[in-house]
Design a protein around this motif. Structure first.
Motif, PDB file in Angstrom:
ATOM      1  N   GLY A 149      -3.903  -1.982   4.082  1.00 25.13           N
ATOM      2  CA  GLY A 149      -2.702  -2.550   4.666  1.00 25.13           C
ATOM      3  C   GLY A 149      -1.744  -2.987   3.573  1.00 25.13           C
ATOM      4  O   GLY A 149      -2.126  -3.221   2.431  1.00 25.13           O
ATOM      5  N   GLY A 150      -0.497  -3.066   3.970  1.00 19.62           N
ATOM      6  CA  GLY A 150       0.492  -3.475   3.014  1.00 19.62           C
ATOM      7  C   GLY A 150       1.023  -2.292   2.209  1.00 19.62           C
ATOM      8  O   GLY A 150       0.712  -1.122   2.487  1.00 19.62           O
ATOM      9  N   PRO A 151       1.846  -2.581   1.189  1.00 21.91           N
ATOM     10  CA  PRO A 151       2.461  -1.494   0.410  1.00 21.91           C
ATOM     11  C   PRO A 151       1.445  -0.802  -0.494  1.00 21.91           C
ATOM     12  O   PRO A 151       0.363  -1.314  -0.780  1.00 21.91           O
ATOM     13  CB  PRO A 151       3.522  -2.227  -0.416  1.00 21.91           C
ATOM     14  CG  PRO A 151       2.991  -3.599  -0.563  1.00 21.91           C
ATOM     15  CD  PRO A 151       2.225  -3.911   0.702  1.00 21.91           C
ATOM     16  N   ALA A 152       1.832   0.392  -0.961  1.00 16.05           N
ATOM     17  CA  ALA A 152       0.976   1.144  -1.898  1.00 16.05           C
ATOM     18  C   ALA A 152       0.932   0.439  -3.261  1.00 16.05           C
ATOM     19  O   ALA A 152       1.886  -0.206  -3.684  1.00 16.05           O
ATOM     20  CB  ALA A 152       1.510   2.561  -2.038  1.00 16.05           C
ATOM     21  N   ARG A 153      -0.159   0.618  -3.917  1.00 14.99           N
ATOM     22  CA  ARG A 153      -0.317   0.037  -5.260  1.00 14.99           C
ATOM     23  C   ARG A 153      -1.298   0.855  -6.094  1.00 14.99           C
ATOM     24  O   ARG A 153      -2.017   1.700  -5.560  1.00 14.99           O
ATOM     25  CB  ARG A 153      -0.751  -1.421  -5.199  1.00 14.99           C
ATOM     26  CG  ARG A 153      -2.007  -1.641  -4.444  1.00 14.99           C
ATOM     27  CD  ARG A 153      -2.397  -3.108  -4.498  1.00 14.99           C
ATOM     28  NE  ARG A 153      -2.991  -3.587  -3.257  1.00 14.99           N
ATOM     29  CZ  ARG A 153      -3.502  -4.789  -3.136  1.00 14.99           C
ATOM     30  NH1 ARG A 153      -3.484  -5.627  -4.162  1.00 14.99           N
ATOM     31  NH2 ARG A 153      -3.999  -5.184  -1.981  1.00 14.99           N
TER      32      ARG A 153
END
Length: 282
Positions: A241-245
């Protein structure tokens, strides 16, 4: 008349005595007379020379006048008997003999017995320095390598991101070894599984806030000039979940193990593979 005869007899006796003494004086001269005469001449010469030197120094003469030893008297032609007269000898300073005095020559030939040769003998080397022996190039050396993709994109699951990393190890060297140990550096949130490979026996070596390190006992030796491939499972314990990293710092390093010792690798630049772990957005 008798008194007159006594005076005549006394005169005749005195004349006879005087004549006898004079005759003895002529026949047997006094042996000390020539020596006294030579002594007086020598003394007069030395005194005269000393007076002349003193006069020259007194008037500012720049030359040093050294009295010369008087030559022996010419009228003495034979050794004279010893007398009680004092002998005279001019004082001479002590020191090394002058250039005019004879010196003793060393014993032996005055010239060398052999002539030095301009070139060294044929049986002798021209230089005293030993010829350096070139260091032989070793024919046996260790040279392992490891390769892997520069980055690995993981797939999200219910509680983490997972993926499989393909790794290839090679042995371009010419020296055999017991095992190829694997040093693993991982981000703090990641783990690996070596199930299905012959690599195992990993030991934790240390950890920081961002990275952790462990050493794994490697697989058996790879044949000279050969390669071996492995699949390593990778898991990142972050909820999807959340933005790519992207997580960095993941690295695999291979080294040769020879009876518990680690010989230097000929080309260590290809012993480490760095991998970036990409976590996609969901």
């Amino acid at each position: 008349m008798e008194q007159r005869n006594e005076r005549a007899d006394w005169l005749a006796a005195a004349f006879d005595e005087l004549s006898t003494a004079g005759f003895q004086q002529v026949v047997d001269p006094d042996p000390d007379v020539p020596r006294r005469r030579a002594y007086r001449r020598l003394r007069n010469r030395v005194v005269s020379s000393g007076i002349a030197a003193a006069v020259l120094v007194a008037i500012g003469g720049v030359g040093l006048v050294r009295p010369l030893a008087a030559p022996p008297p010419t009228d003495v032609i034979a050794p004279l008997p010893a007398t009680d007269l004092p002998s005279f000898q001019p004082d001479t300073p002590a020191g090394p003999p002058t250039s005019g005095s004879p010196t003793s020559l060393p014993s032996g030939p005055s010239t060398p017995s052999a002539t030095a040769s301009a070139s060294p003998p044929a049986d002798r080397p021209t230089s005293s320095r030993p010829t350096p022996t070139p260091t032989p190039t070793p024919t046996r050396y260790v040279d392992l390598s490891i390769s892997a993709p520069r980055s690995l994109t993981l797939e999200p699951s219910d509680t983490a991101y997972t993926g499989t990393l393909d790794v290839t190890m090679g042995n371009p060297g010419t020296r055999s070894y017991d095992a190829g140990d694997l040093i693993v550096v991982l981000p703090a949130e990641a783990t690996i599984s070596l199930k299905g490979t012959n690599i195992g026996g990993c030991f934790h070596q240390g950890q920081t806030d961002d990275l952790k390190t462990m050493t794994c006992t490697g697989d058996g030796p790879i044949p000279l000039g050969g390669t071996r491939s492995y699949q390593i499972a990778v898991t990142v314990n972050i909820a999807p979940g959340g933005p790519a990293r992207t997580l960095t710092g993941f690295a695999l390093t291979v080294r040769a193990n020879v009876s518990g010792k680690f010989p230097a690798d000929r080309s260590p630049g290809d012993n480490t593979a760095g991998i970036d772990l990409k976590l996609p957005a969901s």
